[in-house]
Design a protein around this motif. Structure first.
Motif, PDB file in Angstrom:
ATOM      1  N   UNK A 109       1.003  -1.125  -0.104  1.00 55.64           N
ATOM      2  CA  UNK A 109      -0.013  -0.029  -0.142  1.00 55.64           C
ATOM      3  C   UNK A 109       0.818   1.296  -0.175  1.00 55.64           C
ATOM      4  N   UNK A 110       1.683   1.440   0.857  1.00 53.87           N
ATOM      5  CA  UNK A 110       2.854   2.357   0.958  1.00 53.87           C
ATOM      6  C   UNK A 110       3.628   2.634  -0.531  1.00 53.87           C
ATOM      7  N   UNK A 116       1.201   6.493  -7.213  1.00 56.68           N
ATOM      8  CA  UNK A 116      -0.014   7.389  -7.485  1.00 56.68           C
ATOM      9  C   UNK A 116      -0.014   8.741  -7.157  1.00 56.68           C
ATOM     10  N   UNK A 117       0.259   8.994  -5.859  1.00 60.09           N
ATOM     11  CA  UNK A 117       0.313  10.575  -5.251  1.00 60.09           C
ATOM     12  C   UNK A 117       1.253  11.148  -5.931  1.00 60.09           C
ATOM     13  N   UNK A 118       2.335  10.569  -6.175  1.00 68.55           N
ATOM     14  CA  UNK A 118       3.372  11.076  -6.578  1.00 68.55           C
ATOM     15  C   UNK A 118       3.325  11.675  -8.124  1.00 68.55           C
ATOM     16  N   UNK A 119       2.263  11.186  -8.744  1.00 73.78           N
ATOM     17  CA  UNK A 119       1.953  11.368 -10.192  1.00 73.78           C
ATOM     18  C   UNK A 119       2.772  10.696 -11.177  1.00 73.78           C
ATOM     19  N   UNK A 120       3.419   9.482 -10.727  1.00 70.82           N
ATOM     20  CA  UNK A 120       4.232   8.575 -11.513  1.00 70.82           C
ATOM     21  C   UNK A 120       3.408   7.493 -12.567  1.00 70.82           C
ATOM     22  N   UNK A 121       2.160   7.381 -12.377  1.00 68.98           N
ATOM     23  CA  UNK A 121       1.685   6.628 -13.164  1.00 68.98           C
ATOM     24  C   UNK A 121       0.216   7.220 -13.667  1.00 68.98           C
ATOM     25  N   UNK A 122      -0.386   6.954 -14.743  1.00 67.20           N
ATOM     26  CA  UNK A 122      -1.458   7.403 -15.361  1.00 67.20           C
ATOM     27  C   UNK A 122      -3.045   6.454 -15.132  1.00 67.20           C
ATOM     28  N   UNK A 123      -2.346   5.188 -14.910  1.00 64.48           N
ATOM     29  CA  UNK A 123      -3.438   4.038 -14.551  1.00 64.48           C
ATOM     30  C   UNK A 123      -2.740   2.817 -14.056  1.00 64.48           C
ATOM     31  N   UNK A 124      -3.723   2.025 -13.544  1.00 61.13           N
ATOM     32  CA  UNK A 124      -3.138   0.658 -12.870  1.00 61.13           C
ATOM     33  C   UNK A 124      -3.866  -0.640 -13.278  1.00 61.13           C
ATOM     34  N   UNK A 125      -3.041  -1.685 -13.198  1.00 58.33           N
ATOM     35  CA  UNK A 125      -3.565  -2.771 -13.320  1.00 58.33           C
ATOM     36  C   UNK A 125      -3.312  -3.637 -12.257  1.00 58.33           C
ATOM     37  N   UNK A 126      -4.371  -4.252 -11.565  1.00 60.39           N
ATOM     38  CA  UNK A 126      -4.314  -5.045 -10.415  1.00 60.39           C
ATOM     39  C   UNK A 126      -4.143  -6.489 -10.780  1.00 60.39           C
ATOM     40  N   UNK A 141     -10.290   4.697  -3.911  1.00 62.74           N
ATOM     41  CA  UNK A 141     -10.490   6.035  -3.461  1.00 62.74           C
ATOM     42  C   UNK A 141      -9.434   7.026  -4.142  1.00 62.74           C
ATOM     43  N   UNK A 142      -8.554   6.520  -5.109  1.00 60.76           N
ATOM     44  CA  UNK A 142      -7.486   7.040  -5.661  1.00 60.76           C
ATOM     45  C   UNK A 142      -7.750   7.956  -6.956  1.00 60.76           C
ATOM     46  N   UNK A 143      -8.957   7.644  -7.442  1.00 60.39           N
ATOM     47  CA  UNK A 143      -9.485   8.453  -8.526  1.00 60.39           C
ATOM     48  C   UNK A 143      -8.561   8.188  -9.737  1.00 60.39           C
ATOM     49  N   UNK A 144      -8.065   7.056  -9.834  1.00 58.06           N
ATOM     50  CA  UNK A 144      -6.888   6.660 -10.891  1.00 58.06           C
ATOM     51  C   UNK A 144      -7.749   5.419 -11.858  1.00 58.06           C
ATOM     52  N   UNK A 145      -7.773   5.565 -13.138  1.00 55.95           N
ATOM     53  CA  UNK A 145      -8.466   4.458 -13.883  1.00 55.95           C
ATOM     54  C   UNK A 145      -7.592   3.253 -13.448  1.00 55.95           C
ATOM     55  N   UNK A 146      -8.312   2.066 -13.392  1.00 55.12           N
ATOM     56  CA  UNK A 146      -7.569   0.828 -13.030  1.00 55.12           C
ATOM     57  C   UNK A 146      -8.541  -0.385 -13.529  1.00 55.12           C
TER      58      UNK A 146
END
Length: 338
Positions: A109-110, A116-126, A141-146
């Motif tokens: 999580x860290x 994400x908070x550092x603006x290093x990615x535009x989206x995520x794949x779990x 809760x991160x409001x980033x496309x995943x």
């Protein structure tokens, strides 16, 4: 070093037009884009990714969230194969990958918050779907496309790509039943993973259809590693009435199960047949070659990347749930029980 001004001069456009071509702006015609890109190629011009990201506020990077520490995950060939599919799609679309890992949920999580908070990615794949997952809860809760590889745990309205694992396990179990096996053991993955829950459900449905009682003494679950298969097979073979066939829900576990059987003097497939899942490249080189359910790990990865990039590029706004077909690859680890 070639500059954007030089590209503009040769292409007969303004530097701002070249910038818009680089960012694939819809305001620029396809004819102009083609002309500018041709000049860029001729001159060997490569856009500065950092400068471009500062202007567009994007990174062209997709974050990959692994289920646990990378050194453990990569022991299972499913993940490299799925990542190969992700890499193919991201490369085609001009994106990079950034993998986040951690030894615990807290570390994971860290790491995720940092990128994400550092603006290093535009989206995520779990790369997984787990019951009561704090990572998924945080991502929502991160409001980033995943997008998830695996069905969401509570049938939520989330983007995902998966197999129908209930149907796949039903078909695998039914195949063994039709081969004459009535006593079928199961070496399953961890039951906090949705994939394991679904495959267990498919197994139970097939037994119920053919009026075969479930026997907990020939059912085990553990992590998707060889040791889990080895220990699971040892436990099952010690049952007062061992099965004539075993389903393992992962090829890596099947390799461990085969070794355990041999260590206990049990011959495969003469004494016990084995059916598995994933059809990793090593399956056909097992002894005996392993009958396995093809789940298309490469395509799962490719389609997951395509879904999240389509969202990022505005090509899709609807929730996407893509289910890939599975089929059994027949090899020599199963014989009829007549």
């Amino acid at each position: 070093m070639v500059t954007i001004k030089e590209v503009a001069e040769k292409a007969g456009v303004s530097p701002s037009t070249v910038s818009r071509v680089i960012s694939d702006s819809p305001r620029i015609s396809e004819e102009t884009k083609e002309r500018v890109r041709k000049v860029m190629k001729e001159l060997g011009y490569h856009p500065n990714a950092i400068a471009r990201s500062l202007v567009s506020r994007t990174t062209n990077t997709i974050g990959i969230v692994m289920p646990r520490a990378a050194d453990e995950v990569f022991l299972n060939p499913f993940f490299p194969e799925a990542l190969r599919g992700i890499a193919k799609c991201t490369h085609q679309e001009g994106y990079c990958m950034l993998i986040t890992t951690g030894n615990t949920d807290e570390e994971q999580l860290e790491s995720l918050k940092t990128v994400v908070n550092g603006g290093r990615v535009d989206g995520l794949i779990l790369m997984y779907s787990k019951i009561n997952d704090p990572i998924l809860k945080a991502v929502k809760k991160m409001h980033v496309p995943f997008v998830m590889i695996g069905r969401p745990p509570k049938k939520e309205d989330l983007d995902f790509v998966d197999n129908d694992n209930v149907e796949a396990a039903f078909n695998a179990t039914e195949y063994l039943i039709r081969m004459g096996h009535r006593r079928i053991g199961l070496i399953n993955g961890s039951l906090n993973l949705v994939v394991s829950i679904d495959r267990f459900e498919g197994y139970k449905r097939a037994l119920k259809k053919y009026n075969i009682d479930i026997d907990e003494s020939i059912i085990t679950s553990s992590e998707f590693v060889q040791e889990g298969g080895y220990e699971g097979m040892k436990k099952i073979l010690k049952s007062p009435k061992p099965p004539t066939a075993i389903i393992t829900t992962d090829d890596l576990m099947a390799f461990g199960a085969i070794k355990a059987a041999k260590d206990m003097g049990v011959k495969i497939p003469q004494d016990i047949s084995i059916m598995s899942f994933n059809n990793i490249p090593l399956s056909e080189f097992a002894t005996p070659p392993l009958t396995s359910v093809e789940i298309n790990a490469y395509t799962l990865g490719y389609e997951a990347a395509k879904i999240v990039i389509d969202k990022l590029k505005g090509r899709c706004s609807e929730t996407v749930s893509k289910v890939l077909k599975t089929h059994i690859i027949h090899r020599q680890s199963i014989v009829e029980n007549r």
